[in-house]
Design a protein around this motif. Structure first.
Motif, PDB file in Angstrom:
ATOM      1  N   UNK A 125      22.369   1.684   5.022  1.00  0.00           N
ATOM      2  CA  UNK A 125      21.435   2.553   4.309  1.00  0.00           C
ATOM      3  C   UNK A 125      22.110   3.871   3.977  1.00  0.00           C
ATOM      4  N   UNK A 126      21.788   4.405   2.807  1.00  0.00           N
ATOM      5  CA  UNK A 126      22.300   5.727   2.441  1.00  0.00           C
ATOM      6  C   UNK A 126      21.736   6.804   3.363  1.00  0.00           C
ATOM      7  N   UNK A 127      20.627   6.487   4.059  1.00  0.00           N
ATOM      8  CA  UNK A 127      20.052   7.455   5.004  1.00  0.00           C
ATOM      9  C   UNK A 127      21.048   7.815   6.088  1.00  0.00           C
ATOM     10  N   UNK A 128      21.873   6.847   6.502  1.00  0.00           N
ATOM     11  CA  UNK A 128      22.847   7.106   7.562  1.00  0.00           C
ATOM     12  C   UNK A 128      24.039   7.913   7.058  1.00  0.00           C
ATOM     13  N   UNK A 129      24.098   8.100   5.744  1.00  0.00           N
ATOM     14  CA  UNK A 129      25.083   8.998   5.135  1.00  0.00           C
ATOM     15  C   UNK A 129      24.436  10.329   4.744  1.00  0.00           C
ATOM     16  N   UNK A 130      23.226  10.558   5.233  1.00  0.00           N
ATOM     17  CA  UNK A 130      22.467  11.800   5.023  1.00  0.00           C
ATOM     18  C   UNK A 130      22.244  12.112   3.548  1.00  0.00           C
ATOM     19  N   UNK A 131      22.070  11.055   2.746  1.00  0.00           N
ATOM     20  CA  UNK A 131      21.859  11.244   1.308  1.00  0.00           C
ATOM     21  C   UNK A 131      20.516  11.909   1.011  1.00  0.00           C
ATOM     22  N   UNK A 132      19.617  11.916   1.977  1.00  0.00           N
ATOM     23  CA  UNK A 132      18.253  12.406   1.740  1.00  0.00           C
ATOM     24  C   UNK A 132      18.133  13.920   1.794  1.00  0.00           C
ATOM     25  N   UNK A 133      19.178  14.624   2.260  1.00  0.00           N
ATOM     26  CA  UNK A 133      19.085  16.075   2.381  1.00  0.00           C
ATOM     27  C   UNK A 133      20.186  16.766   1.588  1.00  0.00           C
ATOM     28  N   UNK A 134      19.857  17.919   1.017  1.00  0.00           N
ATOM     29  CA  UNK A 134      20.865  18.701   0.290  1.00  0.00           C
ATOM     30  C   UNK A 134      21.456  19.796   1.177  1.00  0.00           C
ATOM     31  N   UNK A 135      21.235  19.706   2.479  1.00  0.00           N
ATOM     32  CA  UNK A 135      21.795  20.680   3.411  1.00  0.00           C
ATOM     33  C   UNK A 135      23.322  20.687   3.317  1.00  0.00           C
ATOM     34  N   UNK A 136      23.908  21.879   3.502  1.00  0.00           N
ATOM     35  CA  UNK A 136      25.370  21.987   3.542  1.00  0.00           C
ATOM     36  C   UNK A 136      25.904  21.749   4.950  1.00  0.00           C
ATOM     37  N   UNK A 137      25.010  21.610   5.903  1.00  0.00           N
ATOM     38  CA  UNK A 137      25.413  21.431   7.301  1.00  0.00           C
ATOM     39  C   UNK A 137      25.230  19.984   7.727  1.00  0.00           C
ATOM     40  N   UNK A 138      26.198  19.145   7.350  1.00  0.00           N
ATOM     41  CA  UNK A 138      26.164  17.725   7.687  1.00  0.00           C
ATOM     42  C   UNK A 138      27.405  17.370   8.486  1.00  0.00           C
ATOM     43  N   UNK A 139      27.193  16.662   9.597  1.00  0.00           N
ATOM     44  CA  UNK A 139      28.325  16.223  10.408  1.00  0.00           C
ATOM     45  C   UNK A 139      28.121  14.760  10.806  1.00  0.00           C
ATOM     46  N   UNK A 140      29.223  14.035  10.875  1.00  0.00           N
ATOM     47  CA  UNK A 140      29.210  12.653  11.359  1.00  0.00           C
ATOM     48  C   UNK A 140      29.859  12.636  12.726  1.00  0.00           C
TER      49      UNK A 140
END
Length: 370
Positions: A125-140
């Motif tokens: 799912x693209x959800x697990x790639x954080x596609x749902x948020x435009x936040x600049x603070x994303x970490x894997x």
């Protein structure tokens, strides 16, 4: 000073031992650094927990097996459900990617761990790639791409490129991403699975809460498998180990029971019971990444079955600690591996260094989010 809020998305509600253990561990590790953390309660529509209480195929023979273990299956489902209250879940439940869109509840968004970036997986799912948020603070955090090829994974490149920091669980996976996204190379690294960052003492405390009660070290071989096909290959190995040791076998996992005079099918196993069975075994045979990881964590002698295909998940963790020799492909390799002792003192020293490095990476990844 108000704590920053972290929302982490993963496969927390799938009744799978490794998934539920790593979900709990990921949250605990973030909270230990002083952050507030919620598991974003995204229930992937393809998550099917029927296997937790309906293991058996609808043939006449399998229906009889299901009837025989009916009580154990009911208890297993309850054991999985009793794990869910350990999570700090988001107030809202999300049933689709669409419902997640525009989420602004957190200062930092995290994804991981386990195979949530394995897009060959039915629950990709693209959800697990954080596609749902435009936040600049994303970490894997210790995400795994499994055996994915770029033909599939490349479809998610636009989302990966928006991450502030990407930590992959396996070195091979990090190298693969860096090769295909060279402009991100300085943002891609490796981090241990979150279960390894939780202390052995903490895991043992959780195991003591199992339905088995205060379980002392037992004279048995713990055999954990998830797939019937894998179990078929492991049975000759298991029989060989039984002959070498004279020990009975506790067989558990999401597959059909197997019947032999030396096998006890332990069906009523949730995550706590799973921990207890690994922690207290004399020896462990598994084909699972997390079966291997917890054998290392609890310092239990083990053998990991692997097919003849490359498997970066299992091979990666064993190579890291100098234990590739614990992999068996067929039964005639079992005796030599069994007779080779594991230097857990040295492994523990290596692991301690890697754990501290991974905790530091986690701290810097979160603190670097403004």
């Amino acid at each position: 000073m108000e704590k920053k809020r972290v929302g982490i998305i993963t496969l927390h509600n799938w009744f799978n031992y490794g998934s539920m253990l790593q979900s709990y561990a990921g949250q605990k590790n973030i909270e230990a650094l002083g952050y507030e953390c919620e598991l974003i309660d995204f229930r992937h529509p393809r998550v099917d927990n029927n296997r937790s209480y309906k293991l058996y195929k609808p043939s006449e023979e399998d229906a009889e097996i299901a009837k025989r273990f009916r009580g154990e299956l009911v208890r297993r489902k309850a054991a999985f459900e009793s794990w869910l209250p350990l999570y700090n879940l988001s107030p809202r439940l999300y049933s689709s990617e669409e419902e997640l869109k525009g989420n602004k509840d957190y200062d930092i968004y995290a994804t991981g761990s386990d195979q949530i970036w394995n897009v060959n997986f039915r629950m990709a799912s693209s959800a697990y790639f954080l596609a749902f948020t435009d936040s600049h603070n994303k970490v894997a955090l210790a995400s795994s791409i499994g055996r994915c090829k770029w033909e599939m994974l490349g479809n998610y490149a636009q989302h990966i490129e928006k991450f502030r920091q990407v930590y992959i669980r396996e070195q091979a996976g990090a190298d693969y991403l860096s090769e295909h996204l060279p402009h991100m190379k300085d943002r891609i690294g490796v981090m241990l699975d979150p279960t390894l960052l939780v202390s052995r003492e903490d895991w043992e405390a959780v195991a003591r809460e199992s339905s088995f009660g205060e379980c002392s070290r037992g004279d048995y071989i713990a055999c954990y498998a998830t797939l019937d096909e894998e179990m078929e290959h492991m049975l000759p190995m298991l029989e060989k180990l039984h002959r070498l040791t004279g020990l009975k076998v506790a067989l558990f996992g999401m597959m059909q029971p197997r019947f032999a005079d030396y096998i006890e099918n332990v069906v009523d196993v949730g995550p706590r019971e799973w921990l207890s069975l690994i922690a207290n075994a004399s020896f462990v045979l598994t084909h699972s990444f997390h079966g291997t990881a917890f054998s290392l964590k609890f310092q239990r002698p083990f053998i990991t079955y692997n097919d003849n295909l490359e498997n970066p998940r299992k091979e990666g963790i064993l190579k890291k600690f100098g234990l590739l020799g614990r992999i068996a492909h067929q039964a005639n390799e079992i005796e030599e591996i069994y007779k080779t002792a594991i230097d857990f003192e040295t492994v523990g020293k290596y692991m301690k260094v890697d754990i501290e490095e991974s905790r530091d990476k986690l701290r810097r990844a979160l603190d670097g989010c403004r």
